[in-house]
Design a protein around this motif. Structure first.
Motif, short mmCIF file in Angstrom:
data_model
loop_
_atom_site.label_atom_id
_atom_site.label_comp_id
_atom_site.label_asym_id
_atom_site.label_seq_id
_atom_site.Cartn_x
_atom_site.Cartn_y
_atom_site.Cartn_z
N LEU A 1 1.44 -4.10 -10.78
CA LEU A 1 1.69 -2.93 -9.94
C LEU A 1 2.90 -2.13 -10.42
CD1 LEU A 1 1.21 -4.61 -6.45
CD2 LEU A 1 -0.51 -3.43 -7.84
N CYS A 2 2.92 -0.85 -10.06
CA CYS A 2 4.07 0.01 -10.29
C CYS A 2 4.69 0.33 -8.94
CB CYS A 2 3.66 1.32 -10.97
SG CYS A 2 2.93 1.10 -12.60
N ALA A 3 6.00 0.07 -8.81
CA ALA A 3 6.69 0.35 -7.56
C ALA A 3 6.96 1.84 -7.42
CB ALA A 3 7.99 -0.43 -7.51
N LYS A 4 7.07 2.31 -6.16
CA LYS A 4 7.35 3.72 -5.90
C LYS A 4 8.11 3.86 -4.58
CE LYS A 4 3.20 5.01 -3.26
NZ LYS A 4 3.95 5.61 -2.13
N MET A 5 8.53 5.09 -4.28
CA MET A 5 9.17 5.35 -3.00
C MET A 5 8.22 4.98 -1.86
SD MET A 5 11.88 6.47 -1.44
CE MET A 5 12.83 7.36 -2.67
N ASP A 6 8.76 4.40 -0.80
CA ASP A 6 7.95 3.98 0.34
C ASP A 6 7.42 5.21 1.08
OD1 ASP A 6 6.75 2.71 2.45
OD2 ASP A 6 8.57 1.72 3.18
N HIS B 1 0.82 -1.21 0.00
CA HIS B 1 0.00 0.00 0.00
C HIS B 1 0.86 1.27 0.00
CE1 HIS B 1 0.79 -1.34 4.11
NE2 HIS B 1 0.78 -0.06 4.46
N SER B 2 2.10 1.18 0.53
CA SER B 2 2.96 2.36 0.56
C SER B 2 4.11 2.29 -0.44
CB SER B 2 3.52 2.57 1.97
OG SER B 2 4.29 1.46 2.38
N THR B 3 4.35 1.14 -1.04
CA THR B 3 5.47 1.01 -1.98
C THR B 3 5.03 0.73 -3.41
OG1 THR B 3 5.78 -1.38 -1.64
CG2 THR B 3 6.96 0.11 -0.14
N THR B 4 3.73 0.65 -3.64
CA THR B 4 3.20 0.48 -5.00
C THR B 4 1.90 1.29 -5.13
OG1 THR B 4 1.69 -1.40 -4.64
CG2 THR B 4 4.03 -1.92 -4.94
N THR C 1 13.57 11.00 -3.16
CA THR C 1 13.29 11.36 -4.55
C THR C 1 12.23 10.47 -5.18
OG1 THR C 1 14.22 11.62 -6.77
CG2 THR C 1 15.20 9.92 -5.40
N ASP C 2 11.39 11.06 -6.00
CA ASP C 2 10.43 10.31 -6.80
C ASP C 2 10.89 10.20 -8.25
OD1 ASP C 2 8.42 9.53 -4.98
OD2 ASP C 2 7.67 11.59 -4.90
N LEU C 3 12.17 10.50 -8.50
CA LEU C 3 12.71 10.48 -9.86
C LEU C 3 12.41 9.16 -10.56
CD1 LEU C 3 14.50 11.67 -12.13
CD2 LEU C 3 16.47 10.71 -10.93
N TYR C 4 12.58 8.03 -9.82
CA TYR C 4 12.44 6.72 -10.45
C TYR C 4 11.00 6.23 -10.45
CZ TYR C 4 17.40 7.23 -9.81
OH TYR C 4 18.68 7.73 -9.84
N LEU D 1 -1.10 7.96 -2.39
CA LEU D 1 0.17 7.54 -2.98
C LEU D 1 1.27 8.58 -2.81
CD1 LEU D 1 -1.09 5.98 -6.33
CD2 LEU D 1 -0.60 4.84 -4.16
N GLY D 2 0.94 9.78 -2.31
CA GLY D 2 1.92 10.83 -2.10
C GLY D 2 2.64 10.67 -0.77
N GLY D 3 3.18 11.79 -0.28
CA GLY D 3 3.79 11.79 1.04
C GLY D 3 5.28 11.51 1.06
N THR D 4 5.95 11.46 -0.10
CA THR D 4 7.39 11.22 -0.11
C THR D 4 8.11 12.36 0.61
OG1 THR D 4 7.23 10.06 -2.23
CG2 THR D 4 9.41 10.83 -1.56
#
Length: 327
Positions: free
Chosen positions: A78-83, A33-36, A104-107, A96-99
């Motif tokens: 799923l698409c992975a993202k910053m935790d 829920h926090s990494t994808t 970085t959300d570059l990737y 899905l925000g909150g980084t």
């Protein structure tokens, strides 16, 4: 790949399992829920242990989605993202925000798939690097599902088997776990792999627990453990206004244990008033600017004698290692 470009010589995959018992790389079994983007896919969100619930009436938004909730085919959507997540979210997209600003959300700008362990092995093998797979402690009862034959030992064996199937030599692999029983299993069932097994140790975190954590080091060494991996604050303390090795570090060396530590660059800015947070708790009164990261690293390398440092931004350790000829 970014870590490799910055000089990391050993790459980590935190290993957990899917509903159909396939091994994938996630920092925890229940962090999808926090990494994808799982909560933003309605039919998958509905399968989560706790589907997304928006913030309302003073309560934060919540969700809990585990790899064991989904088959590998579903996880591959799923698409992975910053935790990170937004606790004030009223929609899945906001959640899905909150980084944090220091990450970085570059990737995350393109859809990066969740890797299977086999894909991770192939990728790192092609880079010519070494591996440190961590057997993540299950957050569901074992055996999984209840009444099946998929025990903790079978999970631990499956991870080793996938390296064997890929033709990777055990000398290139540092299997790790927070569970002492996992290390004991590898030492007995897979001694060639177990001799480089890393026991991750956070047993000194509770108030008053450090003396017992120190006492346990001799027990681990007698059982055949060769490498211990505590967090940064276990290894250093302050004496006469300087950062010096702690009692834990001294005891680990006395027990002839090699030491790896975690996690450099996991904290936010050192100079923002936090002193670096958890990872700098034992030396917080001496950390107030970014250069103090190197002061800590210098003591770890030269005085504690760590053989490796887990890092979220490996360029820092690479730069230091190059300056002091540690490669």
């Amino acid at each position: 790949m970014a870590g490799t470009r910055m000089g990391a010589g050993i790459q980590e995959c935190d290993v957990t399992f899917t509903k159909d018992r396939q091994l994938v790389c996630r920092h925890a079994q229940c962090d999808l829920h926090s990494t994808t983007n799982v909560v933003a896919i309605p039919e998958l969100n509905a399968k989560c242990t706790v589907p997304f619930r928006p913030a309302a009436n003073g309560s934060e938004a919540t969700a809990k989605c585990c790899t064991s909730d989904f088959t590998l085919t579903e996880i591959k959507r799923l698409c992975a993202k910053m935790d990170a997540y937004n606790p004030n979210a009223s929609t899945p997209e906001e959640y899905l925000g909150g980084t944090p600003a220091y990450q970085t959300d570059l990737y995350a700008k393109t859809c990066s798939p969740v890797l299977t362990l086999r894909e991770f092995i192939r990728l790192v093998d092609n880079l010519g690097l070494k591996f440190t797979p961590e057997l993540k402690t299950p957050e569901v009862p074992m055996p999984f599902p209840p009444g099946s034959d998929y025990t903790q030992k079978k999970f631990a064996q499956q991870m080793i088997d996938e390296f064997k199937e890929a033709g990777v030599k055990p000398e290139r692999v540092f299997p790790q776990s927070f569970l002492y029983e996992d290390i004991l299993y590898w030492l007995k069932a897979e001694p060639r792999w177990g001799k480089q097994a890393v026991l991750l140790d956070e047993s000194g975190d509770a108030p008053g627990a450090m003396p017992q954590a120190i006492a346990n080091l001799q027990k681990y060494a007698k059982a055949g453990v060769k490498i211990i991996a505590p967090p940064l604050p276990y290894l250093v303390t302050v004496k006469n206004g300087k950062i010096v090795p702690s009692e834990y570090a001294i005891a680990a060396k006395k027990a002839d244990l090699k030491i790896i530590t975690w996690t450099l660059e996991r904290s936010g800015w050192i100079g923002d008033g936090s002193g670096g947070g958890y990872y700098y708790t034992s030396v917080a009164n001496l950390t107030n600017n970014e250069g103090d990261v190197y002061n800590l690293l210098h003591v770890l390398a030269q005085d504690v004698g760590v053989i490796g440092v887990f890092s979220d931004w490996s360029a820092t350790v690479t730069y230091y290692a190059n300056c002091f000829g540690l490669f």
